[in-house]
Design an enzyme around this catalytic site. Structure first.
Site, PDB file in Angstrom:
ATOM      1  N   GLU A 181       0.883  -1.179   0.000  1.00 59.83           N
ATOM      2  CA  GLU A 181       0.000   0.000   0.000  1.00 59.83           C
ATOM      3  C   GLU A 181       0.907   1.211   0.000  1.00 59.83           C
ATOM      4  O   GLU A 181       1.697   1.400   0.934  1.00 59.83           O
ATOM      5  CB  GLU A 181      -0.905   0.024   1.231  1.00 59.83           C
ATOM      6  CG  GLU A 181      -1.958  -1.064   1.256  1.00 59.83           C
ATOM      7  CD  GLU A 181      -2.948  -0.997   0.109  1.00 59.83           C
ATOM      8  OE1 GLU A 181      -3.052   0.055  -0.553  1.00 59.83           O
ATOM      9  OE2 GLU A 181      -3.595  -2.027  -0.147  1.00 59.83           O
TER      10      GLU A 181
ATOM     11  N   CYS B   2      -2.681   8.508   3.272  1.00 56.31           N
ATOM     12  CA  CYS B   2      -2.583   8.108   1.865  1.00 56.31           C
ATOM     13  C   CYS B   2      -3.897   8.342   1.141  1.00 56.31           C
ATOM     14  O   CYS B   2      -3.925   8.416  -0.083  1.00 56.31           O
ATOM     15  CB  CYS B   2      -2.131   6.665   1.741  1.00 56.31           C
ATOM     16  SG  CYS B   2      -3.097   5.534   2.708  1.00 56.31           S
TER      17      CYS B   2
HETATM   18  O1  TXE Z   1       8.603   6.097   4.233  1.00 52.80           O
HETATM   19  P1  TXE Z   1       9.245   4.679   3.945  1.00 52.80           P
HETATM   20  P2  TXE Z   1       9.130   7.259   5.200  1.00 52.80           P
HETATM   21  C1  TXE Z   1       5.590   8.911   1.984  1.00 52.80           C
HETATM   22  C2  TXE Z   1       5.586  10.343   2.440  1.00 52.80           C
HETATM   23  C3  TXE Z   1       6.857  10.467   3.191  1.00 52.80           C
HETATM   24  C4  TXE Z   1       7.755   9.515   2.453  1.00 52.80           C
HETATM   25  C5  TXE Z   1       8.906   8.973   3.254  1.00 52.80           C
HETATM   26  O2  TXE Z   1       5.609  11.196   1.329  1.00 52.80           O
HETATM   27  O3  TXE Z   1       7.379  11.757   3.142  1.00 52.80           O
HETATM   28  O4  TXE Z   1       6.906   8.467   2.065  1.00 52.80           O
HETATM   29  O5  TXE Z   1       8.422   8.484   4.513  1.00 52.80           O
HETATM   30  C6  TXE Z   1      10.554   0.916   6.150  1.00 52.80           C
HETATM   31  N1  TXE Z   1      13.398  -2.162   3.173  1.00 52.80           N
HETATM   32  N2  TXE Z   1       4.761   8.050   2.799  1.00 52.80           N
HETATM   33  O6  TXE Z   1      10.609   7.426   5.095  1.00 52.80           O
HETATM   34  O7  TXE Z   1      10.697   4.816   3.786  1.00 52.80           O
HETATM   35  C7  TXE Z   1      10.601   2.074   7.118  1.00 52.80           C
HETATM   36  O8  TXE Z   1      11.513   1.832   8.168  1.00 52.80           O
HETATM   37  C8  TXE Z   1      12.359  -2.453   3.964  1.00 52.80           C
HETATM   38  C9  TXE Z   1       3.464   7.805   2.297  1.00 52.80           C
HETATM   39  O9  TXE Z   1       8.593   7.030   6.549  1.00 52.80           O
HETATM   40  O10 TXE Z   1       8.476   4.065   2.850  1.00 52.80           O
HETATM   41  C10 TXE Z   1       9.155   2.134   7.583  1.00 52.80           C
HETATM   42  O11 TXE Z   1       8.906   1.136   8.567  1.00 52.80           O
HETATM   43  N3  TXE Z   1      11.714  -1.539   4.707  1.00 52.80           N
HETATM   44  C11 TXE Z   1       2.831   6.600   2.900  1.00 52.80           C
HETATM   45  C12 TXE Z   1       8.395   1.801   6.302  1.00 52.80           C
HETATM   46  O12 TXE Z   1       9.333   1.111   5.460  1.00 52.80           O
HETATM   47  C13 TXE Z   1      12.110  -0.255   4.604  1.00 52.80           C
HETATM   48  C14 TXE Z   1       3.041   6.450   4.373  1.00 52.80           C
HETATM   49  C15 TXE Z   1       7.885   3.041   5.541  1.00 52.80           C
HETATM   50  O13 TXE Z   1       8.986   3.894   5.310  1.00 52.80           O
HETATM   51  C16 TXE Z   1      13.189   0.109   3.758  1.00 52.80           C
HETATM   52  C17 TXE Z   1       4.400   6.763   4.763  1.00 52.80           C
HETATM   53  C18 TXE Z   1      13.844  -0.906   3.021  1.00 52.80           C
HETATM   54  N4  TXE Z   1      14.862  -0.639   2.193  1.00 52.80           N
HETATM   55  C19 TXE Z   1       5.195   7.570   3.992  1.00 52.80           C
HETATM   56  N5  TXE Z   1      13.341   1.448   3.854  1.00 52.80           N
HETATM   57  C20 TXE Z   1       1.358   6.500   2.535  1.00 52.80           C
HETATM   58  N6  TXE Z   1       0.976   6.953   1.348  1.00 52.80           N
HETATM   59  O14 TXE Z   1       0.574   5.991   3.312  1.00 52.80           O
HETATM   60  C21 TXE Z   1      12.409   1.909   4.720  1.00 52.80           C
HETATM   61  N7  TXE Z   1      11.664   0.876   5.189  1.00 52.80           N
END
Ligand code: TXE
Length: 483
Positions: free
Chosen positions: A253, A287
């Site tokens: 998602e 989201c």
């Molecule tokens: O997201 P990440 P972040 C968007 C929003 C935000 C941006 C970055 O624009 O500014 O994403 O947010 C884990 N392998 N959204 O950095 O990186 C991480 O530790 C496996 C929109 O928080 O996607 C966390 O638990 N896992 C969104 C989870 O992934 C990894 C909601 C989400 O982090 C990883 C959140 C890797 N290589 C952010 N790298 C929505 N639309 O709902 C990170 N993680």
């Protein structure tokens, strides 16, 4: 930073034991950055592998447990969350920054989700069919997938883990749960309740730490059979590649750029209310946020005037303060990203209508005034996910133009329409290329007993929540018997 009496010391939960991490980290209160909310244990690759191994060992036992046992465990978890939803909500508001009312609502939702899946544990069923061959009977049953890795974001730190953990356990899987770095106290509080619910050791494991190390270890591990992820598009794509390389099941998602269409025949006050709630509440960090407000020309100007009026009346402040409509942005990085988006909007010629400035409050926090722009469809602010309290209005010539604009996006999570025409509402529901539609409702705000998810760049794999969660958390087996 000050350490309050409320500070949590959050440890990992691995194989039924609370463990210190390899290093420690802190989460801070975005409403008052002087306050540490949690000091938490951070795992490395090898500690994450221990948790995965524990889940592998536990699977043999839990996958064979009776539906009654699973239902009892989930019901206990749900009851305790509901009994403590005020305290859990306060913790969530302190750590993530949504208002106390929103946070208590989310905690309540988490409890309801566990209760729902307690029932689902009992409702599992299959099919018996006549074979095409004489004397043969066929049945189709569902079995748990195995070890599932659950990787969650910061914006719903209780509800999203709940809607992954509860179906995983209900359907007999074992779990390795990795919460986002910004919200370890919420992940830990949920794990602490789960740890006392009667699960066999290793069935549920909590590992906190960086995405790059802990998350990537889960994504890459050949012992993890399925991964459910919510977060950014970039991380989702990385996980998809890791999962595909070893043929693991995957559910993603990711982002959205959700349209709210307002037609000339809409109840304008209701439409403005839907826009305000959908675009700005929870600081726009959802989201399902309606970040594109597509308004039919005859009511465009009146809509903008009324929305600006409502925006000016919003109270932005400390998440725990009474009467606040919108809390702070979750952290400095996200605030800087929002400010960068304001600059992009101005540079590309979007017309600034309201807000965007940083706000001073009695406590030092990441406060910004919600912003509104008039944009054109080609503007980046009208195309890319911002994930903050920033929305834009697009002018539509008529309904057909509004629908075309609504679908002019790589995303496909949720789309809303405000209209008094049943015919147009019905047409929109059929033709919006999304996973969820809303009529005269904000795009954000969903039920927990029906599927959640989208299409194209927003989602990948089977839907989450409700009965449909079984598609991801089980695998189908077909049995043939010569009678
Ligand atoms: O997201 P990440 P972040 C968007 C929003 C935000 C941006 C970055 O624009 O500014 O994403 O947010 C884990 N392998 N959204 O950095 O990186 C991480 O530790 C496996 C929109 O928080 O996607 C966390 O638990 N896992 C969104 C989870 O992934 C990894 C909601 C989400 O982090 C990883 C959140 C890797 N290589 C952010 N790298 C929505 N639309 O709902 C990170 N993680």
């Amino acid at each position: 930073m000050k350490r309050s009496d409320l500070q949590q010391n959050a440890r990992q939960y691995i194989n039924g034991r609370w463990e210190t991490g390899v290093t420690t980290g802190v989460s801070e209160n975005p409403s008052d950055t002087r306050e540490v909310v949690a000091e938490y244990a951070r795992a490395d690759r090898s500690q994450t592998e221990l948790a995965i191994r524990a889940a592998v060992d536990a699977f043999a036992h839990w996958s064979q447990s009776t539906p009654q046992r699973r239902a009892d465990v989930l019901d206990r978890i749900g009851s305790e969350i509901l009994a403590r939803c005020d305290a859990l909500g306060a913790l969530l508001a302190r750590e993530e920054g949504k208002t106390l009312a929103e946070a208590i609502g989310e905690a309540t939702r988490a409890g309801q989700i566990f209760k729902f899946f307690a029932g689902e544990a009992l409702r599992g069923g299959g099919e018996i069919l006549a074979s095409v061959r004489p004397g043969v009977q066929v049945d189709v049953t569902r079995e748990p997938v195995g070890v599932v890795g659950l990787i969650t974001p910061w914006n719903f730190p209780l509800a999203i883990p709940a809607w992954k953990i509860a179906p995983a356990l209900a359907h007999g899987n074992s779990v390795v749960f990795k919460p986002a770095e910004l919200v370890p106290a919420c992940g830990w509080a949920l794990a602490e309740i789960i740890s006392r619910a009667g699960l066999p050791a290793g069935t549920f494991n909590l590992v906190m730490g960086s995405g790059r190390e802990v998350g990537q270890t889960i994504a890459d591990s050949p012992l993890v059979d399925a991964i459910s992820f919510t977060g950014s598009v970039a991380t989702g794509e990385r996980i998809l590649q890791a999962a595909a390389a070893r043929r693991a099941k995957v559910q993603l998602e990711m982002g959205g750029k959700n349209p709210l269409v307002v037609l000339a025949d809409a109840d304008l006050d209701r439409a403005v209310d839907c826009a305000l709630q959908g675009a700005y509440f929870s600081t726009g960090q959802r989201c399902t946020a309606s970040s594109r407000l597509i308004v039919e020309a005859p009511v465009h100007d009146a809509f903008v005037v009324r929305l600006r009026h409502r925006l000016a009346a919003l109270k932005v402040g400390h998440a725990l303060e009474r009467g606040i409509d919108i809390g702070p942005v979750v952290d400095r990085r996200q605030l800087e990203q929002n400010q960068a988006w304001l600059a992009i909007a101005n540079d590309e010629g979007a017309e600034h209508v309201h807000g965007g400035e940083l706000l001073e409050r009695p406590t030092p926090g990441h406060y910004m005034n919600p912003a509104l722009f008039l944009a054109r469809p080609e503007h980046r602010v009208a195309r890319e996910e911002i994930f903050g309290p920033i929305a834009c209005v697009l002018r539509a010539d008529d309904y057909a133009h509004a629908l075309a604009l609504a679908n002019d996006t790589p995303f496909g999570l949720c789309a809303g329409i405000c209209t008094s025409s049943l015919a147009q509402a019905t047409h929109f529901k059929r033709h919006a290329r999304v996973g969820m539609t809303m009529v005269n409702l904000p795009t954000a705000g969903v039920d927990y007993h029906v599927p959640f998810g989208g299409r194209r760049a927003s989602s990948y794999g089977p839907r989450e929540q409700g009965r449909h969660a079984a598609e991801f958390y089980t695998t189908v087996k077909t049995g043939y018997v010569l009678a």
